[in-house]
Scaffold this motif. Structure first.
Motif, PDB file in Angstrom:
ATOM      1  N   TRP A  41      -3.170  -9.161  -2.996  1.00  0.00           N
ATOM      2  CA  TRP A  41      -2.087  -8.347  -2.731  1.00  0.00           C
ATOM      3  C   TRP A  41      -2.342  -7.419  -1.760  1.00  0.00           C
ATOM      4  N   THR A 101       2.450  -1.799   0.039  1.00  0.00           N
ATOM      5  CA  THR A 101       3.811  -1.713  -0.685  1.00  0.00           C
ATOM      6  C   THR A 101       4.195  -3.212  -1.175  1.00  0.00           C
ATOM      7  N   ASN A 102       4.913  -3.461  -2.251  1.00  0.00           N
ATOM      8  CA  ASN A 102       5.403  -4.629  -2.702  1.00  0.00           C
ATOM      9  C   ASN A 102       6.404  -5.482  -1.788  1.00  0.00           C
ATOM     10  N   ASN A 111       3.975  -7.088   0.795  1.00  0.00           N
ATOM     11  CA  ASN A 111       3.333  -8.276   0.423  1.00  0.00           C
ATOM     12  C   ASN A 111       4.281  -9.349  -0.212  1.00  0.00           C
TER      13      ASN A 111
END
Length: 130
Positions: A26, A30-31, A34
Motif C-alpha cells: 500500500w 492516501t487510500n 492506492n
C-alpha cells in the motif's frame, strides 16, 4: 521463446505479482490513490488475460474481440475517475466531523502535554485529532 501463450502466461504472472505486492505494501499516502493504482493494475491483468483467446481466433473475430477489449479497458479508468471525483465532491460538500478526537486543555502547561498526546494518538491509531 517463440510460444505466444507462454509470453501471455509470463506477463500475466508478473502483473499479478506486482499487484499483490502493491496490495501488501500500500505504497501511496492516501487510500484513494492506492485504490486507483489497484484498479489500474487489475485492468492491466484483465487486458493481458483477455489476449489469450486472440491466439486461436481467426483475423476477423480477433479484430472484433480486440476492439471490444480496448473499448472496455478505455472506459473502465474513465468510470473510476468519475467515481473518485463524485466521491471527493460528496465528501467535500457533506457537513460532518473533520476530526475523530478532540483534546481540550485549559492551562498553558497542559498545552505541550496535549500536543504530545495528539501526536501519540495520531501515530498509534491514525485517527484525526484536534
Amino acid at each position: 521463446v517463440g510460444v505466444p501463450a507462454l509470453h501471455i502466461l509470463c506477463m500475466g504472472s508478473v502483473l499479478v505479482v506486482s499487484v499483490a505486492v502493491q496490495c501488501k505494501l500500500w505504497p501511496w499516502r492516501t487510500n484513494s490513490v492506492n485504490m486507483a493504482d489497484l484498479v489500474i493494475g487489475l485492468s492491466m491483468v484483465c487486458l493481458v488475460l483477455a489476449a489469450g483467446p486472440l491466439l486461436t481466433a481467426d483475423r476477423v473475430e480477433a479484430e472484433r474481440l480486440l476492439g471490444v477489449m480496448i473499448g472496455v479497458i478505455a472506459v473502465i479508468p474513465l468510470l473510476v475517475a468519475v467515481g473518485f471525483l463524485a466521491y471527493a465532491a460528496c465528501r467535500q460538500l457533506r457537513p460532518g466531523h473533520r476530526f475523530d478526537i478532540f483534546i481540550c486543555c485549559h492551562q498553558t502547561t497542559a498545552g505541550a502535554f496535549a500536543q504530545a498526546l495528539r501526536l501519540h494518538i495520531e501515530r498509534q491509531t491514525g485517527a484525526s485529532v484536534f
